[in-house]
Design an enzyme around this catalytic site. Structure first.
Site, mmCIF file in Angstrom:
data_model
loop_
_atom_site.group_PDB
_atom_site.id
_atom_site.type_symbol
_atom_site.label_atom_id
_atom_site.label_comp_id
_atom_site.label_asym_id
_atom_site.label_seq_id
_atom_site.Cartn_x
_atom_site.Cartn_y
_atom_site.Cartn_z
ATOM 1 N N GLU A 120 24.742 -1.822 -7.398
ATOM 2 C CA GLU A 120 23.786 -2.654 -8.130
ATOM 3 C C GLU A 120 22.819 -1.810 -8.955
ATOM 4 O O GLU A 120 22.333 -2.236 -9.991
ATOM 5 C CB GLU A 120 22.991 -3.510 -7.146
ATOM 6 C CG GLU A 120 23.788 -4.622 -6.532
ATOM 7 C CD GLU A 120 24.109 -5.697 -7.543
ATOM 8 O OE1 GLU A 120 25.015 -5.477 -8.373
ATOM 9 O OE2 GLU A 120 23.461 -6.737 -7.512
ATOM 10 N N THR A 168 20.215 -8.438 -16.320
ATOM 11 C CA THR A 168 19.276 -8.322 -15.197
ATOM 12 C C THR A 168 18.075 -7.479 -15.605
ATOM 13 O O THR A 168 16.933 -7.775 -15.247
ATOM 14 C CB THR A 168 19.994 -7.709 -13.983
ATOM 15 O OG1 THR A 168 21.112 -8.539 -13.671
ATOM 16 C CG2 THR A 168 19.084 -7.640 -12.771
HETATM 17 N N1 HSE Z 1 16.895 -10.218 -7.154
HETATM 18 C C1 HSE Z 1 17.501 -9.731 -8.346
HETATM 19 C C2 HSE Z 1 16.754 -10.267 -9.541
HETATM 20 C C3 HSE Z 1 18.917 -10.247 -8.374
HETATM 21 O O1 HSE Z 1 16.480 -11.467 -9.550
HETATM 22 O O2 HSE Z 1 16.443 -9.520 -10.455
HETATM 23 C C4 HSE Z 1 19.719 -9.628 -9.450
HETATM 24 O O3 HSE Z 1 20.151 -8.360 -9.023
#
Ligand code: HSE
Length: 285
Positions: A120, A168
């Site tokens: 990630e 993201t």
């Molecule tokens: N928790 C993360 C976000 C999820 O909302 O940015 C995506 O990796």
């Protein structure tokens, strides 16, 4: 050759930013691995043209390194990239489970979560476990710096995915640096309510607990038609609606019999603002 399927996921669930996640029954990525002297990655399926096959740039490459498990890897994407449905996490989760077995590394599923989360970091710059945890463990997960807690919940959901892309990284740039104490108190209360709802399989508590006054108001501005789609889903019976992960996907909690109506209402509301969308009727699973 070994084949592993890992499901799409929805992270945050509104009040649990960077902590909560659920596994969705569908869609899913399928990863096939076989031992090889050097790692090669090929990607097919939805949005595959946007995913680098260079192991240094693919989420799965980080998993290969972490497990010291070179392999010929084929990723068949069912989860569209930049959707808010944990696309990169699904590939990383499937690869972690598959390579662990292929090389007999002996890690437990829980131990594989931080390994898959390394992938990630390639996508978002940070190693979040809130998508990989439910993709590997199933159910509802609470991922904190101290580890992961998992509950086998069964809450009906509708995940609605517009034909739009939000990276993201961009979605993280709008996350406020500070929050008012009132909003923090409300959000902690909502997160606790949601957790109890998952443990009791209560869609009303889960829906109520999805409310968030800190991150979601900023992120929802990035999604064309968000308010309209949310209102339509609530009117069709959703118990709660929020941004799925980093967006642009949206997630509604509901009772089983309302899924069809909510799915249609969300797709129609996106259509009304000129955005094509598809809805997945699913269950935390
Ligand atoms: N928790 C993360 C976000 C999820 O909302 O940015 C995506 O990796």
């Amino acid at each position: 050759m070994l084949t592993v399927r890992a499901p799409a996921t929805s992270a945050n669930l509104g009040s649990g930013f960077d902590v909560f996640g659920v596994a969705l029954g569908t869609p899913a990525d399928v990863v096939r691995v076989e031992r090889a002297p050097e790692t090669t990655i090929t990607v097919t399926g939805t949005g595959s043209q946007y995913i680098p096959e260079d192991p240094d740039k693919n989420t799965v490459g980080a998993v290969v390194d972490a497990l010291d498990a070179p392999a010929r890897i084929r990723i068949d994407k069912g989860v569209r990239p930049s959707s808010g449905l944990g696309s990169s996490a699904a590939s990383a989760a499937a690869a972690a489970v598959a390579l662990n077995e292929l090389y007999d590394r002996g890690f437990t599923r829980k131990e594989l979560v931080p390994i898959a989360a390394e992938g990630e970091a390639i996508v978002s710059g940070e190693a979040h476990a809130d998508n990989v945890a439910p993709s590997i463990l199933g159910g509802f997960t609470v991922a904190t710096a101290d580890g992961v807690t998992q509950v086998d919940a069964s809450i009906p959901l509708v995940a609605c995915l517009p034909e739009a892309v939000i990276s993201t990284r961009d979605a993280r740039n709008v996350v406020p640096e500070y929050a008012h104490m009132n909003d923090v108190v409300d959000t902690v209360g909502n997160a606790a309510t949601l957790t109890v709802g998952m443990a009791r399989n209560d869609p009303d508590l889960v829906g109520r607990g999805m409310e968030d006054e800190i991150v979601t108001p900023e992120r929802s501005k990035l999604i064309d038609g968000y308010d309209r789609v949310r209102d339509a889903a609530l009117e069709a019976g959703a118990t709660g609606v929020t941004v799925s992960g980093a967006g642009p996907g949206m997630l509604a909690a509901c009772y089983r019999g309302d899924r069809q109506a909510i799915a249609s209402a969300m797709v129609d509301a996106f259509d009304a603002v000129g955005v094509e969308a598809r809805a997945y009727q699913t269950t935390v699973g």
